[in-house]
Write a protein that holds these residues in place. Structure first.
Motif, PDB file in Angstrom:
ATOM      1  N   ALA A  25     -79.399  25.191 -18.635  1.00  0.00           N
ATOM      2  CA  ALA A  25     -77.961  25.260 -18.339  1.00  0.00           C
ATOM      3  C   ALA A  25     -77.669  24.747 -16.936  1.00  0.00           C
ATOM      4  O   ALA A  25     -76.760  23.927 -16.735  1.00  0.00           O
ATOM      5  CB  ALA A  25     -77.465  26.698 -18.494  1.00  0.00           C
ATOM      6  N   HIS A  26     -78.432  25.209 -15.964  1.00  0.00           N
ATOM      7  CA  HIS A  26     -78.179  24.793 -14.582  1.00  0.00           C
ATOM      8  C   HIS A  26     -78.480  23.311 -14.371  1.00  0.00           C
ATOM      9  O   HIS A  26     -77.733  22.610 -13.676  1.00  0.00           O
ATOM     10  CB  HIS A  26     -78.975  25.662 -13.613  1.00  0.00           C
ATOM     11  N   ASN A  27     -79.545  22.824 -14.967  1.00  0.00           N
ATOM     12  CA  ASN A  27     -79.884  21.411 -14.795  1.00  0.00           C
ATOM     13  C   ASN A  27     -78.926  20.498 -15.548  1.00  0.00           C
ATOM     14  O   ASN A  27     -78.613  19.399 -15.061  1.00  0.00           O
ATOM     15  CB  ASN A  27     -81.339  21.164 -15.190  1.00  0.00           C
ATOM     16  N   LEU A  28     -78.416  20.932 -16.695  1.00  0.00           N
ATOM     17  CA  LEU A  28     -77.367  20.152 -17.361  1.00  0.00           C
ATOM     18  C   LEU A  28     -76.112  20.092 -16.498  1.00  0.00           C
ATOM     19  O   LEU A  28     -75.472  19.041 -16.385  1.00  0.00           O
ATOM     20  CB  LEU A  28     -77.028  20.758 -18.723  1.00  0.00           C
ATOM     21  N   ALA A  29     -75.767  21.213 -15.887  1.00  0.00           N
ATOM     22  CA  ALA A  29     -74.603  21.229 -14.998  1.00  0.00           C
ATOM     23  C   ALA A  29     -74.800  20.251 -13.842  1.00  0.00           C
ATOM     24  O   ALA A  29     -73.868  19.544 -13.445  1.00  0.00           O
ATOM     25  CB  ALA A  29     -74.353  22.644 -14.477  1.00  0.00           C
ATOM     26  N   ILE A  30     -76.018  20.181 -13.320  1.00  0.00           N
ATOM     27  CA  ILE A  30     -76.316  19.232 -12.236  1.00  0.00           C
ATOM     28  C   ILE A  30     -76.174  17.799 -12.719  1.00  0.00           C
ATOM     29  O   ILE A  30     -75.623  16.943 -12.010  1.00  0.00           O
ATOM     30  CB  ILE A  30     -77.713  19.504 -11.645  1.00  0.00           C
ATOM     31  N   VAL A  31     -76.650  17.505 -13.935  1.00  0.00           N
ATOM     32  CA  VAL A  31     -76.510  16.147 -14.495  1.00  0.00           C
ATOM     33  C   VAL A  31     -75.036  15.767 -14.569  1.00  0.00           C
ATOM     34  O   VAL A  31     -74.647  14.657 -14.166  1.00  0.00           O
ATOM     35  CB  VAL A  31     -77.177  16.054 -15.886  1.00  0.00           C
ATOM     36  N   PHE A  32     -74.200  16.691 -15.047  1.00  0.00           N
ATOM     37  CA  PHE A  32     -72.762  16.384 -15.137  1.00  0.00           C
ATOM     38  C   PHE A  32     -72.121  16.306 -13.753  1.00  0.00           C
ATOM     39  O   PHE A  32     -71.215  15.500 -13.534  1.00  0.00           O
ATOM     40  CB  PHE A  32     -72.050  17.392 -16.045  1.00  0.00           C
ATOM     41  N   TRP A  33     -72.609  17.101 -12.814  1.00  0.00           N
ATOM     42  CA  TRP A  33     -72.105  17.048 -11.437  1.00  0.00           C
ATOM     43  C   TRP A  33     -72.415  15.686 -10.825  1.00  0.00           C
ATOM     44  O   TRP A  33     -71.548  15.042 -10.224  1.00  0.00           O
ATOM     45  CB  TRP A  33     -72.738  18.174 -10.636  1.00  0.00           C
ATOM     46  N   ILE A  34     -73.652  15.238 -10.955  1.00  0.00           N
ATOM     47  CA  ILE A  34     -74.030  13.926 -10.412  1.00  0.00           C
ATOM     48  C   ILE A  34     -73.232  12.827 -11.094  1.00  0.00           C
ATOM     49  O   ILE A  34     -72.788  11.874 -10.440  1.00  0.00           O
ATOM     50  CB  ILE A  34     -75.546  13.689 -10.560  1.00  0.00           C
ATOM     51  N   SER A  35     -73.027  12.951 -12.400  1.00  0.00           N
ATOM     52  CA  SER A  35     -72.242  11.945 -13.121  1.00  0.00           C
ATOM     53  C   SER A  35     -70.811  11.890 -12.593  1.00  0.00           C
ATOM     54  O   SER A  35     -70.283  10.799 -12.340  1.00  0.00           O
ATOM     55  CB  SER A  35     -72.236  12.256 -14.621  1.00  0.00           C
ATOM     56  N   ILE A  73     -83.811  11.226 -12.365  1.00  0.00           N
ATOM     57  CA  ILE A  73     -84.648  12.391 -12.049  1.00  0.00           C
ATOM     58  C   ILE A  73     -83.966  13.672 -12.524  1.00  0.00           C
ATOM     59  O   ILE A  73     -84.629  14.577 -13.040  1.00  0.00           O
ATOM     60  CB  ILE A  73     -85.010  12.441 -10.560  1.00  0.00           C
ATOM     61  N   ALA A  74     -82.653  13.760 -12.388  1.00  0.00           N
ATOM     62  CA  ALA A  74     -81.938  14.943 -12.885  1.00  0.00           C
ATOM     63  C   ALA A  74     -82.130  15.088 -14.396  1.00  0.00           C
ATOM     64  O   ALA A  74     -82.349  16.195 -14.897  1.00  0.00           O
ATOM     65  CB  ALA A  74     -80.455  14.855 -12.541  1.00  0.00           C
ATOM     66  N   LEU A  75     -82.070  13.978 -15.106  1.00  0.00           N
ATOM     67  CA  LEU A  75     -82.287  14.018 -16.554  1.00  0.00           C
ATOM     68  C   LEU A  75     -83.727  14.409 -16.890  1.00  0.00           C
ATOM     69  O   LEU A  75     -83.965  15.192 -17.811  1.00  0.00           O
ATOM     70  CB  LEU A  75     -81.937  12.666 -17.181  1.00  0.00           C
ATOM     71  N   LEU A  76     -84.671  13.882 -16.141  1.00  0.00           N
ATOM     72  CA  LEU A  76     -86.079  14.221 -16.367  1.00  0.00           C
ATOM     73  C   LEU A  76     -86.339  15.704 -16.096  1.00  0.00           C
ATOM     74  O   LEU A  76     -87.018  16.376 -16.888  1.00  0.00           O
ATOM     75  CB  LEU A  76     -86.982  13.345 -15.488  1.00  0.00           C
ATOM     76  N   MET A  85     -90.876  16.780  -7.429  1.00  0.00           N
ATOM     77  CA  MET A  85     -89.867  15.897  -7.984  1.00  0.00           C
ATOM     78  C   MET A  85     -88.453  16.367  -7.608  1.00  0.00           C
ATOM     79  O   MET A  85     -87.589  15.545  -7.351  1.00  0.00           O
ATOM     80  CB  MET A  85     -90.022  15.820  -9.493  1.00  0.00           C
ATOM     81  N   GLU A  86     -88.241  17.684  -7.574  1.00  0.00           N
ATOM     82  CA  GLU A  86     -86.919  18.182  -7.207  1.00  0.00           C
ATOM     83  C   GLU A  86     -86.566  17.817  -5.767  1.00  0.00           C
ATOM     84  O   GLU A  86     -85.413  17.515  -5.465  1.00  0.00           O
ATOM     85  CB  GLU A  86     -86.836  19.690  -7.411  1.00  0.00           C
ATOM     86  N   ASN A  87     -87.549  17.819  -4.883  1.00  0.00           N
ATOM     87  CA  ASN A  87     -87.289  17.441  -3.495  1.00  0.00           C
ATOM     88  C   ASN A  87     -86.940  15.967  -3.387  1.00  0.00           C
ATOM     89  O   ASN A  87     -86.048  15.592  -2.607  1.00  0.00           O
ATOM     90  CB  ASN A  87     -88.496  17.783  -2.623  1.00  0.00           C
ATOM     91  N   LEU A  88     -87.615  15.117  -4.147  1.00  0.00           N
ATOM     92  CA  LEU A  88     -87.294  13.689  -4.159  1.00  0.00           C
ATOM     93  C   LEU A  88     -85.889  13.477  -4.704  1.00  0.00           C
ATOM     94  O   LEU A  88     -85.132  12.638  -4.196  1.00  0.00           O
ATOM     95  CB  LEU A  88     -88.332  12.932  -4.995  1.00  0.00           C
ATOM     96  N   HIS A  89     -85.533  14.261  -5.704  1.00  0.00           N
ATOM     97  CA  HIS A  89     -84.197  14.201  -6.287  1.00  0.00           C
ATOM     98  C   HIS A  89     -83.131  14.472  -5.225  1.00  0.00           C
ATOM     99  O   HIS A  89     -82.121  13.771  -5.135  1.00  0.00           O
ATOM    100  CB  HIS A  89     -84.124  15.237  -7.423  1.00  0.00           C
ATOM    101  N   ILE A  90     -83.361  15.472  -4.404  1.00  0.00           N
ATOM    102  CA  ILE A  90     -82.416  15.808  -3.338  1.00  0.00           C
ATOM    103  C   ILE A  90     -82.316  14.661  -2.331  1.00  0.00           C
ATOM    104  O   ILE A  90     -81.219  14.312  -1.878  1.00  0.00           O
ATOM    105  CB  ILE A  90     -82.815  17.126  -2.655  1.00  0.00           C
ATOM    106  N   LEU A  91     -83.440  14.043  -1.996  1.00  0.00           N
ATOM    107  CA  LEU A  91     -83.433  12.895  -1.085  1.00  0.00           C
ATOM    108  C   LEU A  91     -82.563  11.773  -1.644  1.00  0.00           C
ATOM    109  O   LEU A  91     -81.710  11.226  -0.938  1.00  0.00           O
ATOM    110  CB  LEU A  91     -84.861  12.399  -0.846  1.00  0.00           C
ATOM    111  N   PHE A  92     -82.768  11.421  -2.920  1.00  0.00           N
ATOM    112  CA  PHE A  92     -81.969  10.356  -3.537  1.00  0.00           C
ATOM    113  C   PHE A  92     -80.487  10.714  -3.534  1.00  0.00           C
ATOM    114  O   PHE A  92     -79.631   9.877  -3.255  1.00  0.00           O
ATOM    115  CB  PHE A  92     -82.433  10.089  -4.971  1.00  0.00           C
TER     116      PHE A  92
END
Length: 119
Positions: free
Chosen positions: A50-60, A34-37, A1-8
């Motif tokens: 912590a890191h995945n929340l930071a990614i969610v805010f980065w994408i936002s 996917i970042a939220l999931l 799923m993380e690889n698909l996330h990077i593709l998107f």
């Protein structure tokens, strides 16, 4: 799923670069979803959370910035100190502060707890 996330994410950013508005906007939804999931699934591991929340805010922030350029409000003044695209600093900063909290407060606390547990 993380690889698909990077593709998107890459398709979204390439769309932004090429000014493919429709595709760029469409790609925000699967990228952020996917970042939220991933964040939800890793919520039990504080470092991952912590890191995945930071990614969610980065994408936002990144998505907001992209849309500000697509819809032409990136250079519209907001108040006296900023313009439309600079509001992306809010989610960027939230992500940064989450990581700062993790590295300054949470991680040292975990390290101390691990050291006490091994004594």
């Amino acid at each position: 799923m993380e690889n698909l996330h990077i593709l998107f994410w890459l398709v979204k950013d390439i769309s932004w670069c090429m000014i493919w508005k429709t595709l760029g906007i469409i790609m925000v939804f699967p990228t952020l979803s996917i970042a939220l999931l991933i964040t939800w699934r890793t919520r039990g591991i504080k470092a991952e959370l912590a890191h995945n929340l930071a990614i969610v805010f980065w994408i936002s922030a990144n998505s907001y910035w992209m849309m500000s350029e697509f819809f032409g409000f990136d250079t519209v003044p907001i108040g006296t100190i900023t313009d439309g695209k600079h509001l992306a600093i809010i989610p960027f900063s939230i992500g940064l502060f989450i990581l700062l909290y993790y590295y300054i407060v949470q991680k040292p606390r975990e390290t101390r707890e691990d050291q006490v547990a091994t004594l």
